[in-house]
Design a protein around this motif. Structure first.
Motif, PDB file in Angstrom:
ATOM      1  N   VAL A  47       0.720  -1.347  -0.011  1.00  0.00           N
ATOM      2  CA  VAL A  47       0.086  -0.059   0.109  1.00  0.00           C
ATOM      3  C   VAL A  47       0.778   1.231  -0.050  1.00  0.00           C
ATOM      4  O   VAL A  47       0.507   2.218  -0.587  1.00  0.00           O
ATOM      5  CB  VAL A  47      -0.993  -0.156   1.277  1.00  0.00           C
ATOM      6  N   LEU A  48       1.931   1.256   0.909  1.00  0.00           N
ATOM      7  CA  LEU A  48       2.709   2.513   0.988  1.00  0.00           C
ATOM      8  C   LEU A  48       3.407   2.656  -0.374  1.00  0.00           C
ATOM      9  O   LEU A  48       3.682   3.833  -0.813  1.00  0.00           O
ATOM     10  CB  LEU A  48       3.802   2.222   2.196  1.00  0.00           C
ATOM     11  N   VAL A  49       3.929   1.525  -1.039  1.00  0.00           N
ATOM     12  CA  VAL A  49       4.549   1.847  -2.388  1.00  0.00           C
ATOM     13  C   VAL A  49       3.671   2.318  -3.536  1.00  0.00           C
ATOM     14  O   VAL A  49       4.101   3.332  -4.147  1.00  0.00           O
ATOM     15  CB  VAL A  49       5.154   0.439  -2.764  1.00  0.00           C
ATOM     16  N   GLU A  50       2.499   1.873  -3.193  1.00  0.00           N
ATOM     17  CA  GLU A  50       1.248   2.384  -4.392  1.00  0.00           C
ATOM     18  C   GLU A  50       1.309   3.941  -4.190  1.00  0.00           C
ATOM     19  O   GLU A  50       1.007   4.631  -4.962  1.00  0.00           O
ATOM     20  CB  GLU A  50       0.186   1.812  -4.290  1.00  0.00           C
ATOM     21  N   GLU A  51       1.324   4.397  -2.731  1.00  0.00           N
ATOM     22  CA  GLU A  51       1.091   5.996  -2.513  1.00  0.00           C
ATOM     23  C   GLU A  51       2.395   6.675  -2.869  1.00  0.00           C
ATOM     24  O   GLU A  51       2.600   7.762  -2.689  1.00  0.00           O
ATOM     25  CB  GLU A  51       0.700   5.878  -1.133  1.00  0.00           C
ATOM     26  N   SER A  52       3.525   5.831  -2.941  1.00  0.00           N
ATOM     27  CA  SER A  52       4.942   6.415  -3.300  1.00  0.00           C
ATOM     28  C   SER A  52       5.082   7.486  -2.121  1.00  0.00           C
ATOM     29  O   SER A  52       5.780   8.665  -2.534  1.00  0.00           O
ATOM     30  CB  SER A  52       4.960   7.132  -4.580  1.00  0.00           C
ATOM     31  N   ASP A  53       4.954   7.253  -1.142  1.00  0.00           N
ATOM     32  CA  ASP A  53       5.357   8.209   0.160  1.00  0.00           C
ATOM     33  C   ASP A  53       6.536   7.764   0.892  1.00  0.00           C
ATOM     34  O   ASP A  53       6.661   6.710   1.572  1.00  0.00           O
ATOM     35  CB  ASP A  53       4.168   7.858   1.220  1.00  0.00           C
ATOM     36  N   ILE A  54       7.723   8.199   0.394  1.00  0.00           N
ATOM     37  CA  ILE A  54       8.995   7.984   0.809  1.00  0.00           C
ATOM     38  C   ILE A  54       9.158   7.929   2.196  1.00  0.00           C
ATOM     39  O   ILE A  54       9.697   6.990   2.878  1.00  0.00           O
ATOM     40  CB  ILE A  54      10.070   9.166   0.179  1.00  0.00           C
ATOM     41  N   GLU A  55       8.723   9.026   3.019  1.00  0.00           N
ATOM     42  CA  GLU A  55       8.897   9.251   4.335  1.00  0.00           C
ATOM     43  C   GLU A  55       8.151   7.948   5.104  1.00  0.00           C
ATOM     44  O   GLU A  55       8.829   7.275   5.833  1.00  0.00           O
ATOM     45  CB  GLU A  55       8.528  10.142   4.813  1.00  0.00           C
ATOM     46  N   GLN A  56       6.991   7.456   4.652  1.00  0.00           N
ATOM     47  CA  GLN A  56       6.305   6.598   5.176  1.00  0.00           C
ATOM     48  C   GLN A  56       6.860   5.156   5.074  1.00  0.00           C
ATOM     49  O   GLN A  56       6.912   4.388   6.053  1.00  0.00           O
ATOM     50  CB  GLN A  56       4.633   6.563   4.774  1.00  0.00           C
ATOM     51  N   ILE A  57       7.436   5.024   4.000  1.00  0.00           N
ATOM     52  CA  ILE A  57       7.978   3.902   3.479  1.00  0.00           C
ATOM     53  C   ILE A  57       9.293   3.575   4.301  1.00  0.00           C
ATOM     54  O   ILE A  57       9.440   2.518   4.822  1.00  0.00           O
ATOM     55  CB  ILE A  57       8.416   3.573   1.848  1.00  0.00           C
ATOM     56  N   GLU A  58       9.897   4.440   4.479  1.00  0.00           N
ATOM     57  CA  GLU A  58      11.312   4.362   4.990  1.00  0.00           C
ATOM     58  C   GLU A  58      10.856   4.168   6.430  1.00  0.00           C
ATOM     59  O   GLU A  58      11.853   3.455   7.096  1.00  0.00           O
ATOM     60  CB  GLU A  58      12.261   5.559   4.796  1.00  0.00           C
ATOM     61  N   SER A  59      10.096   4.927   7.187  1.00  0.00           N
ATOM     62  CA  SER A  59       9.766   4.755   8.295  1.00  0.00           C
ATOM     63  C   SER A  59       9.306   3.209   8.873  1.00  0.00           C
ATOM     64  O   SER A  59       9.616   2.611   9.916  1.00  0.00           O
ATOM     65  CB  SER A  59       8.885   5.623   8.884  1.00  0.00           C
ATOM     66  N   PHE A  60       8.481   2.716   8.011  1.00  0.00           N
ATOM     67  CA  PHE A  60       7.898   1.384   8.152  1.00  0.00           C
ATOM     68  C   PHE A  60       8.955   0.434   8.035  1.00  0.00           C
ATOM     69  O   PHE A  60       9.019  -0.474   8.854  1.00  0.00           O
ATOM     70  CB  PHE A  60       6.801   1.272   6.968  1.00  0.00           C
ATOM     71  N   LEU A  61       9.915   0.609   7.000  1.00  0.00           N
ATOM     72  CA  LEU A  61      10.875  -0.285   6.879  1.00  0.00           C
ATOM     73  C   LEU A  61      11.872  -0.410   8.054  1.00  0.00           C
ATOM     74  O   LEU A  61      12.392  -1.589   8.609  1.00  0.00           O
ATOM     75  CB  LEU A  61      11.983  -0.242   5.731  1.00  0.00           C
ATOM     76  N   LEU A 115      12.417   0.249  -4.701  1.00  0.00           N
ATOM     77  CA  LEU A 115      14.086   0.912  -4.729  1.00  0.00           C
ATOM     78  C   LEU A 115      13.890   1.865  -5.617  1.00  0.00           C
ATOM     79  O   LEU A 115      15.031   2.904  -5.186  1.00  0.00           O
ATOM     80  CB  LEU A 115      14.805  -0.329  -5.339  1.00  0.00           C
ATOM     81  N   ASN A 116      13.102   2.311  -6.345  1.00  0.00           N
ATOM     82  CA  ASN A 116      13.292   3.750  -7.210  1.00  0.00           C
ATOM     83  C   ASN A 116      12.813   4.604  -6.327  1.00  0.00           C
ATOM     84  O   ASN A 116      12.891   5.825  -6.822  1.00  0.00           O
ATOM     85  CB  ASN A 116      12.495   3.655  -8.529  1.00  0.00           C
ATOM     86  N   THR A 117      11.986   4.568  -5.315  1.00  0.00           N
ATOM     87  CA  THR A 117      11.102   5.525  -4.531  1.00  0.00           C
ATOM     88  C   THR A 117      11.840   5.971  -3.472  1.00  0.00           C
ATOM     89  O   THR A 117      12.107   7.031  -3.194  1.00  0.00           O
ATOM     90  CB  THR A 117       9.823   5.109  -4.260  1.00  0.00           C
ATOM     91  N   ILE A 118      12.550   5.073  -2.536  1.00  0.00           N
ATOM     92  CA  ILE A 118      13.283   5.455  -1.595  1.00  0.00           C
ATOM     93  C   ILE A 118      14.643   5.894  -1.936  1.00  0.00           C
ATOM     94  O   ILE A 118      15.040   5.936  -2.861  1.00  0.00           O
ATOM     95  CB  ILE A 118      13.398   4.217  -0.445  1.00  0.00           C
ATOM     96  N   ALA A 154      17.618   2.027   0.136  1.00  0.00           N
ATOM     97  CA  ALA A 154      17.538   0.945  -0.838  1.00  0.00           C
ATOM     98  C   ALA A 154      18.572  -0.056  -0.591  1.00  0.00           C
ATOM     99  O   ALA A 154      18.633  -1.268  -0.632  1.00  0.00           O
ATOM    100  CB  ALA A 154      17.668   1.411  -2.157  1.00  0.00           C
ATOM    101  N   ALA A 155      19.923   0.489  -0.301  1.00  0.00           N
ATOM    102  CA  ALA A 155      21.177  -0.583   0.003  1.00  0.00           C
ATOM    103  C   ALA A 155      20.689  -1.220   1.321  1.00  0.00           C
ATOM    104  O   ALA A 155      21.317  -2.358   1.247  1.00  0.00           O
ATOM    105  CB  ALA A 155      22.402   0.451   0.218  1.00  0.00           C
ATOM    106  N   GLU A 156      20.305  -0.613   2.212  1.00  0.00           N
ATOM    107  CA  GLU A 156      20.046  -1.400   3.455  1.00  0.00           C
ATOM    108  C   GLU A 156      19.104  -2.657   3.174  1.00  0.00           C
ATOM    109  O   GLU A 156      19.115  -3.598   3.983  1.00  0.00           O
ATOM    110  CB  GLU A 156      19.148  -0.424   4.488  1.00  0.00           C
ATOM    111  N   VAL A 157      17.758  -2.449   2.431  1.00  0.00           N
ATOM    112  CA  VAL A 157      17.088  -3.223   1.897  1.00  0.00           C
ATOM    113  C   VAL A 157      17.776  -4.498   1.052  1.00  0.00           C
ATOM    114  O   VAL A 157      17.492  -5.697   1.248  1.00  0.00           O
ATOM    115  CB  VAL A 157      15.941  -2.732   0.840  1.00  0.00           C
ATOM    116  N   VAL A 158      18.717  -4.104   0.146  1.00  0.00           N
ATOM    117  CA  VAL A 158      19.551  -5.127  -0.820  1.00  0.00           C
ATOM    118  C   VAL A 158      20.312  -5.855   0.378  1.00  0.00           C
ATOM    119  O   VAL A 158      20.392  -7.092   0.158  1.00  0.00           O
ATOM    120  CB  VAL A 158      20.220  -4.264  -1.850  1.00  0.00           C
ATOM    121  N   GLU A 159      20.882  -5.175   1.355  1.00  0.00           N
ATOM    122  CA  GLU A 159      21.627  -6.110   2.335  1.00  0.00           C
ATOM    123  C   GLU A 159      20.986  -7.013   3.036  1.00  0.00           C
ATOM    124  O   GLU A 159      21.442  -8.146   3.615  1.00  0.00           O
ATOM    125  CB  GLU A 159      22.440  -5.280   3.433  1.00  0.00           C
TER     126      GLU A 159
END
Length: 455
Positions: free
Chosen positions: A15-29, A53-56, A61-66
């Motif tokens: 849902v967060l990715v669909e909304e493209s809310d960078i701050e909310q996505i990074e906070s959730f992760l 990965l294109n949004t954050i 994104a590097a933290e996710v990849v790791e």
């Protein structure tokens, strides 16, 4: 009360990715443990993974990849535009940069190299040339090095000025090099902080430190770290130039990865890591690569029964004991394989000691084989009232147990000595050989004593 991670985090992330809310996505992760991040990201569709990965930011994104499995990370990075992938690669540790780009298809890796700064690209290219089982393949190139004549004050000032850059380094030591970048000493941070500010660091460094060469094998590295309580060791090339630092944690990760690879191979999963989120046809193809070979091995084992079909037809009771003998012997062999691979991974045994290991397995196999042979012989005798049937199945059980522990104990060491995967001695191959030998022992002994079994 500690906040619990959502049970289906990929749904919220989607849902967060669909909304493209960078701050909310990074906070959730940031609220998710590493394992939950991996589960959430790998459950997303390919399009949503790309969009994530294109949004954050590249750092996030590097933290996710790791945190996701390497096989997924490679696939994901190959789908990104080279510029976006290069920005993420830039934020990764050097060892992971080399791992990812080294596993990519050459055309994808080359496209990323072309948009990276030339110096960084060349450094990663060099790292990708190393095998995974040598120091150069698991070292990092993020380390602090200074000329021998610099003062303590100058080093401390540099650390303060570049704190943002160095904060990602695993700094335990500072390395001192000459003008040709040859390592001449190691400086502990404790000694640096407490030393007079105007002293040259060469006066407080540890001269002629222990090093590893970039081609040192994994087993040798493990022996060094077992003997010495180092957090890390400098890695030099054949000319003595400092090229990286190998951390104890990287060694442990490499050994764990090798053990996982051995286990997958022992279960007939070849061609690399398999996860159920990978493409269906790829998973099927990798499994079939081994299963198709195993069909041929089992046909060979079954041919032994076909050869002695007249004996089997005359004493049908033998058919009951064939699977018991093959299965029990296979279990004994797998126990021996497990111990050998474990001792190899812990450095408790060297590949050249296969004869000693074989002797040890023969000793335990003789005891276990004799006990199992007597038990199965008594069962056969009581069931059919024929002591000769007991002799046949009991002797076959004893001998086949010796065969299985010999293969399971010694062959992994021989394969490791030949730089082959020791797990190839276990799983389907071991089972097939013990089946073949077990069938042969039972039916050949029965043929010899046929007159006493069919009367």
């Amino acid at each position: 009360m500690e906040e619990q991670a959502p049970q289906r985090p990929w749904e919220e992330l989607e849902v967060l990715v669909e909304e493209s809310d960078i701050e909310q996505i990074e906070s959730f992760l940031e609220t998710l443990p590493a394992s939950e991040t991996a589960r959430a990201v790998t459950r997303l569709s390919d399009d949503d993974q790309d969009r994530l990965l294109n949004t954050i930011s590249p750092e996030s994104a590097a933290e996710v990849v790791e945190q996701i499995p390497e096989v997924h990370a490679v696939d994901l990075m190959e789908r990104l535009e080279p510029e976006a992938a290069a920005a993420i690669v830039h934020e990764l540790p050097s060892d992971m940069q080399a791992d990812l780009l080294g596993e990519m298809q050459p055309e994808h890796a080359e496209a990323i190299f072309e948009v990276m700064p030339p110096e960084e690209a060349e450094e990663i290219r060099t790292l990708t040339q190393y095998d995974d089982d040598v120091a150069g393949g698991i070292m990092v190139t993020e380390f602090l090095t200074y000329p021998r004549t610099i003062t303590v004050a100058d080093v401390l000032e540099d650390l303060a000025v570049h704190a943002d850059t160095y904060r990602h380094y695993h700094v335990q030591y500072i390395y001192v090099c000459d003008d040709a970048n040859r390592l001449v000493g190691v400086l502990r941070l404790h000694d640096l902080i407490l030393a007079p500010r105007q002293r040259a660091i060469e006066t407080i460094m540890i001269p002629e430190p222990m090093t590893l060469t970039d081609t040192t094998k994994l087993d040798t590295i493990r022996e060094v770290f077992e003997q010495m309580a180092f957090f890390g060791l400098p890695v030099v090339d054949e000319t003595g130039m400092l090229v990286g630092v190998l951390q104890r944690s990287a060694l442990e990760a490499a050994l764990a990865s090798r053990t996982e690879n051995d286990y997958r191979a022992s279960q007939g999963i070849i061609g690399g890591e398999e996860l159920r989120t990978m493409p269906l046809l790829l998973r099927a193809r990798r499994r079939l690569a081994w299963l198709s070979v195993n069909i041929l091995l089992n046909i060979i084992a079954a041919s032994v029964i076909a050869w002695y079909q007249d004996t089997l037809a005359s004493v049908i009771a033998l058919a009951v004991f064939l699977p018991i003998i093959s299965d029990m012997s296979g279990c004994s062999g797998n126990q021996a394989v497990a111990v050998s691979i474990r001792e190899l991974s812990l450095g408790l045994v060297h590949p050249r000691e296969w004869l000693r290991v074989w002797g040890k397995e023969i000793a335990v196999g003789s005891i276990n084989g004799l006990v199992l042979g007597i038990l199965i012989a008594l069962v056969a005798w009581v069931w059919q009232g024929n002591p000769f049937l007991g002799i046949v199945v009991g002797a076959a059980m004893t001998l086949n147990t010796l065969v299985s522990v010999s293969i399971g104990g010694a062959v992994p060491l021989l394969l490791r000595r030949l730089d082959l995967d020791p797990a190839l001695a276990s799983g389907p191959i071991l089972t097939t050989i013990t089946d073949m030998c077990g069938f042969f022992f039972v039916l050949s002994f029965a043929t010899t004593l046929l007159a006493h079994l069919s009367s």
